[in-house]
Write a protein that holds these residues in place. Structure first.
Motif, PDB file in Angstrom:
ATOM      1  N   TRP A 107      37.577 -39.188   3.539  1.00 32.24           N
ATOM      2  CA  TRP A 107      37.884 -38.496   2.275  1.00 32.24           C
ATOM      3  C   TRP A 107      37.143 -39.101   1.092  1.00 32.24           C
ATOM      4  N   THR A 112      49.124 -42.449   1.886  1.00 27.70           N
ATOM      5  CA  THR A 112      50.381 -41.885   2.366  1.00 27.70           C
ATOM      6  C   THR A 112      50.296 -41.545   3.852  1.00 27.70           C
ATOM      7  N   ASN A 113      51.421 -41.189   4.384  1.00 31.05           N
ATOM      8  CA  ASN A 113      51.475 -40.834   5.803  1.00 31.05           C
ATOM      9  C   ASN A 113      50.859 -39.470   6.062  1.00 31.05           C
ATOM     10  N   VAL A 114      50.358 -38.860   4.967  1.00 32.56           N
ATOM     11  CA  VAL A 114      49.784 -37.530   5.133  1.00 32.56           C
ATOM     12  C   VAL A 114      48.617 -37.567   6.118  1.00 32.56           C
ATOM     13  N   ILE A 115      47.938 -38.723   6.194  1.00 33.25           N
ATOM     14  CA  ILE A 115      46.832 -38.852   7.159  1.00 33.25           C
ATOM     15  C   ILE A 115      47.339 -38.618   8.582  1.00 33.25           C
ATOM     16  N   LYS A 147      47.272 -33.034  13.790  1.00 38.44           N
ATOM     17  CA  LYS A 147      46.657 -31.703  13.897  1.00 38.44           C
ATOM     18  C   LYS A 147      45.404 -31.764  14.766  1.00 38.44           C
ATOM     19  N   VAL A 164      49.452 -36.542   9.492  1.00 37.47           N
ATOM     20  CA  VAL A 164      49.527 -35.103   9.731  1.00 37.47           C
ATOM     21  C   VAL A 164      48.153 -34.580  10.147  1.00 37.47           C
ATOM     22  N   HIS A 165      47.123 -35.082   9.449  1.00 37.02           N
ATOM     23  CA  HIS A 165      45.765 -34.674   9.811  1.00 37.02           C
ATOM     24  C   HIS A 165      45.435 -35.101  11.230  1.00 37.02           C
ATOM     25  N   PHE A 225      40.834 -42.963   5.349  1.00 38.80           N
ATOM     26  CA  PHE A 225      40.877 -42.330   4.039  1.00 38.80           C
ATOM     27  C   PHE A 225      39.574 -42.591   3.285  1.00 38.80           C
ATOM     28  N   ARG A 236      36.709 -30.967   7.738  1.00 37.68           N
ATOM     29  CA  ARG A 236      37.306 -32.291   7.564  1.00 37.68           C
ATOM     30  C   ARG A 236      37.782 -32.860   8.903  1.00 37.68           C
ATOM     31  N   ARG A 250      44.563 -46.353   8.608  1.00 36.30           N
ATOM     32  CA  ARG A 250      44.640 -45.194   7.721  1.00 36.30           C
ATOM     33  C   ARG A 250      43.747 -45.387   6.506  1.00 36.30           C
TER      34      ARG A 250
END
Lengths: 453, 227
Positions: free
Chosen positions: B182, B190-193, B199, B195-196, B178, B156, B174
């Motif tokens: 995805w 969400t803001n989770v992107i 990383k 985090v990706h 997404f 991913r 974002r």
């Protein structure tokens, strides 16, 4: 209830209609009975007349007057008369009666009237002409038959009167009962219209047709009350939740107006304002999305999807975030859970994602969140189990409300609309959102009955 | 300079869109009705069209779009709509739209998507490698190197990087990430992107090197060659 309303009620009219129908059918039955009875009695008279005629024909003509006089003398009544007349109509022997004025046909029964002291008598008889030219009259008084008729007609009148009175009383009773019932329902509806939404229509508990209708209406009222409360709660919460950022926005702008001197300071204030406004816009977008998702027209965009695939994607998407929060995120699926269902993959991803997001957010460090796709007992669904602090029983329903935030989570980021969206997505997919005590922690389940599809 | 046609009936919305696009460095024309929009679009000369779904004048957005496609105008079209229902979106794309955006939207989202739409499409010869600065991606073996140093990425992460590199120098939001990486779509991911992305950043930026992926204020990212 007013008496004047009575004739307007359906039940009264129905009862009345039945009284009329019953009356008509009784009348028909009675008429038929009367007609057959009359015919029977008359035919009995005719039988007698013909028997007597044959009897007298066998008699020696010369002995006839003597025998007739004897008969007249010995008879207990003059109910049945037999008399001999000469060709001119003068009585020779037998009962003392006058010769009927008109004789339609000889040897055929006919009806005639003879005068008597106090009025006249109706007779049915026949006249036979003897070879000698004299005539013999055989007749029976019809008074008895008339009396019988009278009794029959009286019975009809009385029976009819009783039927009508009872019918009317019954109709009034039924109509009054219906009016009382409708009045009670009307009263309840008026109370509801006036704003007492918790009021319900009265039922009798008899499961009759009105009760069934009332129960449906009461169900509708329950739903309306729930929606009204939700709307009210939503409005209150929107007002409450938007006031804070709006106040901050206004405060920031006023401060900039008052204090800012340099372009940089203004720029900083504008950036802050943009940030606040963006947050507000986000909240509104979330609200709009919920109402849009609740609009079931969206089912038109459904495609076959696989819950296992989606849940796996969600877990993969949230894995780095869980890592960052020091939460172990694991995924499991029952072997036969990979069934295609009809749905909107993005919405399902978002719903499951929201639940996973919440679970991670509210699970303290070193906790565990498990996403499990299950399929057993004809139920297919996703369970999100966490080892967090759990949700108090009292708060379980409340967390599904828009903007609601459990006491313990007031400080966490978010707009409090996540679970409402999940609930809306669940409803759209005819799924159930269940919150269970995970002991410890909480389990959220999104599940549907595979039977009903 | 790229030219864009905005077809939007609401004057204020149109003015705001035009303003945002002009600030983004585009040359912008606007039309307020379906027929007017169709005439201008058919006349050609635009690199992209921003088209409102609902238009007065007897010809709505989708009608206009189908007509354009029918006469062979292949300019990229971004549809704006107040409805985000999936079938609305599908209908928009089926009528020949290239992208779809639901009101209200962030102007950053609009400009980022327009940039992607207007990216010169050509390069029919299949690329085998992407290169930005000293960052290299081998599209056949899915290996990533920075300055010759092999970087180990999860599948991913690889696709996230590939998408960012294909749009080097362009802002991607974002929502776009997404959608493209995805393959799910919703307008408020969400803001989770983040985090990706962070990383990925940690993996591709060696200790002390300048970060290649920049965060754009608001909700986007841009990948540039580190200098």
């Amino acid at each position: 209830m007013r008496l004047i309303d009575l004739p307007r009620t359906t039940s009264f009219r129905l009862a009345l209609l039945f009284v009329v129908l019953f009356g008509l059918s009784s009348l028909t039955l009675f008429g038929f009975l009367y007609w057959r009875m009359e015919g029977f009695l008359v035919s009995r008279v005719d039988d007698w007349l013909i028997r007597e005629r044959i009897d007298f024909l066998r008699e020696e003509p010369a002995r006839l007057p003597l025998r007739l006089d004897n008969r007249a003398r010995n008879a207990a009544s003059d109910e049945r008369i037999i008399a001999l007349f000469d060709a001119g109509g003068q009585r020779i022997a037998g009962n003392s009666v006058a010769f009927p004025q008109q004789i339609p046909v000889f040897d055929k029964p006919f009806e005639f009237v003879l005068p008597k002291e106090d009025g006249k008598d109706r007779f049915r008889g026949l006249v036979h002409r003897l070879p000698s030219g004299s005539q013999i009259l055989i007749a029976q008084n019809l008074e008895e038959i008339q009396e019988f008729d009278q009794v029959l007609v009286n019975a009809l009148i009385w029976g009819g009167a009783i039927t009508v009175v009872l019918g009317l009383a019954g109709a009034a009773g039924v109509g009054a009962g219906a009016i009382r019932r409708i009045d009670a329902v009307t009263l309840a509806i008026e109370r509801i219209v006036q704003g007492d939404l918790s009021s319900r229509l009265p039922t009798r508990g008899t499961s009759d047709d009105v009760d069934r209708l009332v129960r449906v209406v009461n169900g509708m009222l329950d739903e309306i009350e729930r929606l009204m409360q939700e709307v009210k709660g939503t409005c209150d919460n929107i007002a409450h939740d938007l006031r804070t950022p709006l106040t901050r926005l206004l405060g920031g702008l006023e401060r900039a107006r008052r204090r800012a001197a340099t372009v940089d300071e203004y720029a900083a204030a504008v950036d802050e304002g943009i940030e606040e406004t963006r947050g507000l816009l986000k909240t509104f977008t979330a609200l709009l999305r919920i109402s849009e998702v609740e609009d079931s027209v969206r089912r038109a965009g459904f495609v076959p999807v696989n819950l296992v695939e989606i849940a796996k994607d969600v877990v993969e998407f949230y894995e780095p975030y869980a890592d960052e929060q020091n939460v172990t995120l694991t995924f499991r699926a029952d072997i036969d859970a990979a069934q295609p269902i009809s749905g909107d993959p993005s919405l399902l991803f978002e719903a499951i994602g929201n639940l996973v997001d919440n679970a991670i957010k509210f699970t303290p460090g070193a906790g565990r969140v498990t996403v499990r796709v299950f399929h057993h007992d004809r139920t297919l669904g996703v369970a999100i189990e966490d080892t967090g602090p759990g949700i108090a029983d009292a708060e379980r329903d409340a967390v599904l409300r828009r903007f609601y935030r459990a006491e313990k989570s007031r400080s966490a980021p978010g707009h409090g609309l996540g679970l409402s969206l999940v609930a809306a997505v669940a409803r759209l997919h005819r799924m159930e959102l269940i919150i269970e005590d995970g002991r410890p922690g909480t389990t959220f389940k999104l599940q549907s009955d595979t039977q009903s599809g | 300079m790229a030219r864009v046609l905005v077809v939007e009936d609401d004057a204020q919305t149109a003015a705001e869109i035009v303003g945002a696009l002009v600030d983004h460095g585009l040359e912008v024309d606007s039309a307020a009705t379906g027929p007017d929009g169709l005439l201008r679009a058919a006349a050609g000369g635009y690199d992209a069209i921003v088209l409102d779904r609902m238009l007065p004048g007897g010809l709505d957005g989708l009608g206009l779009l189908s007509t354009l496609r029918a006469v062979g105008v292949e300019v990229p079209v971004l549809i704006l709509s107040a409805l985000s229902a999936v079938d609305e979106r599908v209908r928009g794309l089926r009528a020949g739209g290239d992208d779809y955006l639901t009101k209200p939207f962030d102007f950053l989202e609009l400009t980022a998507r327009l940039d992607v739409l207007m990216r010169p499409r050509g390069a029919l010869s299949p690329e085998t490698a992407l290169r930005v600065g000293n960052l290299e991606v081998d599209l056949l073996t899915h290996t990533v190197r920075r300055g010759g140093q092999l970087i180990d990425l999860l599948p991913r992460e690889y696709r996230l990087l590939e998408y960012l590199m294909r749009h080097e120098g362009q802002v991607v939001t974002r929502t776009m990430l997404f959608e493209e990486v995805w393959h799910y779509r919703y307008d408020e991911p969400t803001n989770v992107i983040d985090v990706h992305v962070s990383k990925l950043r940690r993996k591709i930026d060696p200790e002390g090197a300048a970060p290649m992926i920049q965060t754009v204020r608001g909700s986007g990212y841009v990948l540039n060659a580190a200098d």
